[in-house]
Design an enzyme around this catalytic site. Structure first.
Site, short mmCIF file in Angstrom:
data_model
loop_
_atom_site.label_atom_id
_atom_site.label_comp_id
_atom_site.label_asym_id
_atom_site.label_seq_id
_atom_site.Cartn_x
_atom_site.Cartn_y
_atom_site.Cartn_z
N CYS A 87 56.61 71.64 94.69
CA CYS A 87 55.21 72.04 94.52
C CYS A 87 54.53 72.51 95.81
O CYS A 87 53.81 73.51 95.81
CB CYS A 87 54.40 70.93 93.86
SG CYS A 87 54.19 69.43 94.83
N HIS A 96 51.04 65.95 93.66
CA HIS A 96 51.27 67.33 93.23
C HIS A 96 50.33 68.22 94.04
O HIS A 96 49.18 67.85 94.32
CB HIS A 96 51.02 67.50 91.73
CG HIS A 96 51.22 68.91 91.26
ND1 HIS A 96 52.33 69.65 91.60
CD2 HIS A 96 50.45 69.74 90.51
CE1 HIS A 96 52.23 70.86 91.07
NE2 HIS A 96 51.10 70.94 90.41
N ASP A 112 47.81 77.33 90.25
CA ASP A 112 49.00 76.49 90.43
C ASP A 112 50.24 77.31 90.10
O ASP A 112 50.45 77.71 88.95
CB ASP A 112 48.90 75.27 89.51
CG ASP A 112 49.94 74.21 89.84
OD1 ASP A 112 50.91 74.52 90.56
OD2 ASP A 112 49.78 73.06 89.38
#
Length: 718
Positions: free
Chosen positions: A297, A355, A378
């Site tokens: 991530c 995250h 994202d």
């Protein structure tokens, strides 16, 4: 000075130098153009880009000097064209035709004569504040029908956060410097108990990076389906941001990065080894646009941040600790254990230790002014949105207010910071499960980003949610639940389910760290049990420890202790020691250095209390030292120091070094193997290209330590 003209007869390119392309006009008549690179790029805040092509920001004029070289064309008859994309058209606003005039009227494209000396014309070209970004071809022709025309060359147009009329306008100077101009940063990782940081080289101004960023748009599914429409929509930062959130991952579209959370990174690079985006973007281009292996991530977020800042969209990297991955939009995450306390890889929901995503700053004309400002983007491929692995932009304000019916992907982002965490005990022998506990407070903690102008951590949790447990927070949660209308009455549907009525437990349990946590050392914890009643309790404890990836992926069981019987007198507290030797976890530890310990504590005839603790082990220290004063274009020596703390040798040692403005590309140094307790000293040379404070990033890897990080700020003098 850049020279440009075109031949009536041949219209062929006849020569090129570092400054541009030279064309000839019939009868030896020619037009040459001085693009005023230095003054234009300083005025447009693009002077940090390492490029030979003019880069300007939309909504602001730039000045060129055209020398007609004896050409008899009247200045009143000159008409300019600016076009972008493969099928430019005026109706799509990807082509503009505008005459040379004596003054600007309106806010569209214009060419205004500022000065004339003999055959030399000083002209200011102005662009609309809502023009599509990208590479433009600038041309000029005569309206008198004498077949005079010339392609003057190309320039690149970017978003303009310095301009109030631009949808990415950011008023605060210090924030613009951080969120547009800063080419390195900090990304927060770890866990709620142990927040740490890694440096990241965004490198958006490095040579070739802007062109690669534009190629990302041209490789997108949207461009391939309808190039003309895609280029026209590049005027809108929310459209560009959404396309990039799909293209930074390679799941659907030959995007930039391939994700891997298995713990096995054979065939690519361990995600922890990257120091920044520049190497990733260049590798993607040089491999004929095959996804680079591998990302997780923060790698996706660091790379997306580079592209957003490169295009002129203010952006930052954000970390959410205890981040929920809710796959069924019911605002709850179901976590499973077996009756012996082993974590089960069951169901598709999960809670990640952390995250990382991005926020981009722009207006939301589709939602209204309340939703302007920071928007979640994202690029980590978690769930499909409109059939593609993409996420956002979701307004941070909408997330805070529970407006999960608003575009884009707000329900998913809302659940990441708000979902309830429900623990189930699943018995495979009877294919039944029962609810052990429900927690509405543990998800969405310490939401963090780098502070403006410093290395401090800025907590922005209150931008995403009201205080945990407050009446406002519960009201927003119920509001979001009502909008989503999920079915939560019977828990997960993957097995026959018995939902137990939660009752107050008669004991409490928690893990406590005992001593230091270092790779190579024994892990010491204690399980603290307390009887909360005035009756004696008999407790049976099953404990396990697994190495994990930071997103909760189980790697390998490394320790267990089952069926421990502990008698607790009324209100007694007792401690049970846990010792996990290095030899047991060494082989299975990933670069995350994470071990998940769990204890399932059964109280006779009452039920179970389950407690878990994710622990992170520290790597040995990697030290960087500058040995002489750093000056632009003068060699500077740096030293790396590392000591092997283990009682065994380490081999396959590699040092990777990177830093925008300090060296071109990255530096890879093979380091000799180290005997037990041996110290290594490696010297290398940098050649700074820009003055100011620069960040040197280092990654040291070997067979026992997959990724040890260090960073060093270096002040470079002129």
């Amino acid at each position: 000075m850049i020279w440009a003209s075109i031949s009536h007869l041949q219209k062929e390119e006849v020569g090129q130098n570092d400054l541009g392309t030279l064309f000839w006009l019939g009868n030896s008549e020619s037009v040459n153009v001085d693009w005023q690179m230095n003054s234009n790029q300083q005025a447009h805040h693009t002077d940090k880009f390492n490029t030979r092509e003019l880069i300007v920001r939309r909504g602001r004029g730039f000045t060129i000097i055209m020398n007609m070289k004896g050409n008899p064309i009247s200045k009143e008859s000159l008409v300019f064209t600016a076009s972008t994309g493969p099928s430019p058209s005026e109706s799509a606003r990807t082509k503009a035709v505008f005459p040379l005039s004596s003054g600007r009227s309106g806010d569209g494209w214009s060419a205004v004569l500022q000065n004339r000396e003999d055959s030399s014309l000083t002209i200011t070209i102005s662009t609309p504040a809502n023009a599509p970004i990208g590479q433009y071809l600038l041309g000029v022709k005569s309206s008198q029908g004498n077949d005079f025309s010339a392609n003057l060359g190309t320039f690149i147009l970017l978003f303009n956060p310095w301009l109030q009329a631009d949808s990415v306008f950011m008023n605060n100077h210090a924030e613009r410097e951080e969120y547009i101009q800063q080419d390195f940063g900090i990304i927060y990782v770890g866990s709620v108990n142990r927040i740490s940081m890694v440096g990241w080289n965004f490198g958006q101004f490095e040579e070739g990076i802007l062109k690669i960023c534009l190629l990302i748009l041209d490789k997108s599914l949207n461009f391939r389906r309808d190039p003309a429409m895609d280029v026209a929509r590049r005027s809108d930062p929310k459209y560009v941001g959404r396309v990039l959130s799909a293209m930074i991952n390679g799941n659907d579209d030959n995007g930039v990065l391939s994700g891997n959370w298995s713990g096995d990174y054979t065939g690519g690079r361990d995600p922890r080894n990257w120091n920044g985006s520049v190497e990733i973007l260049k590798e993607w281009k040089n491999s004929d646009f095959r996804p680079v292996r591998f990302g997780q991530c923060w790698v996706f977020a660091g790379t997306l941040n580079t592209v957003l800042r490169c295009f002129g969209i203010p952006s930052r990297v954000v970390t959410n600790f205890n981040s929920a991955h809710d796959t069924d939009r019911n605002l709850s995450v179901d976590v499973y254990y077996d009756p012996m306390g082993n974590p089960l890889d069951r169901g598709s929901d999960s809670v990640w230790n952390f995250h990382v995503w991005n926020e981009g700053w722009f207006v939301r004309t589709d939602l209204g002014p309340s939703f302007n400002g920071w928007q979640v983007l994202d690029a980590t491929p978690q769930e499909r949105s409109q059939g593609v692995f993409q996420c956002g932009p979701a307004s941070v304000f909408a997330i805070r207010e529970g407006d999960v019916d608003l575009l884009f992907d707000t329900p998913f982002a809302f659940s990441e910071v708000n979902a309830d965490r429900i623990i189930w005990i699943y018995d495979k022998s009877t294919d039944s499960q029962k609810q052990n506990s429900s927690d509405s407070n543990s998800v969405g903690k310490y939401i963090s980003t780098k502070a403006v102008g410093s290395y401090s951590r800025m907590d922005i949790t209150e931008k995403y949610k009201y205080p945990e447990g407050s009446s406002q927070e519960r009201h927003v949660f119920e509001k979001a639940l009502g909008k989503l209308k999920p079915s939560r009455e019977f828990g997960p549907t993957s097995a026959g389910t018995l939902v137990a009525d939660e009752q107050e437990p008669s004991i409490s349990a928690k893990f406590k760290i005992n001593g230091i946590l270092q790779v190579g050392k024994e892990v010491n914890l204690v399980l603290i049990l307390k009887n909360l009643t005035s009756d004696m309790k008999m407790v049976t404890v099953h404990m396990t420890a697994w190495t994990i990836v930071y997103n909760g992926t189980l790697v390998h069981e490394v320790w267990k202790d089952s069926s421990i019987k502990i008698a607790l007198d009324p209100e007694e507290e007792t401690q049970y020691p846990v010792k996990i030797p290095y030899a047991q976890y060494a082989k299975y530890l990933t670069a995350d250095n994470m071990i998940r310990t769990t204890a399932l504590c059964e109280v006779s005839d009452e039920g179970e209390v389950l407690v878990e603790r994710d622990i992170i082990l520290d790597n040995p220290t990697l030290t960087l030292e500058v040995l002489n004063e750093a000056r632009v274009r003068q060699p500077v020596n740096v030293q790396m120091l590392f000591s092997n703390p283990l009682d065994e040798p380490v081999k396959d040692c590699v040092l990777m070094v990177e830093g925008s403005g300090l060296l071109r590309g990255s530096l890879k140094i093979d380091v000799p193997s180290l005997r037990p307790k041996e110290r290594s000293r490696v010297r290398f040379e940098l050649l700074p290209t820009r003055s100011g404070t620069k960040q040197l990033l280092a990654d040291f890897s070997c067979n026992k330590f997959p990724a040890i990080k260090a960073m060093l700020s270096i002040d470079v003098a002129e």
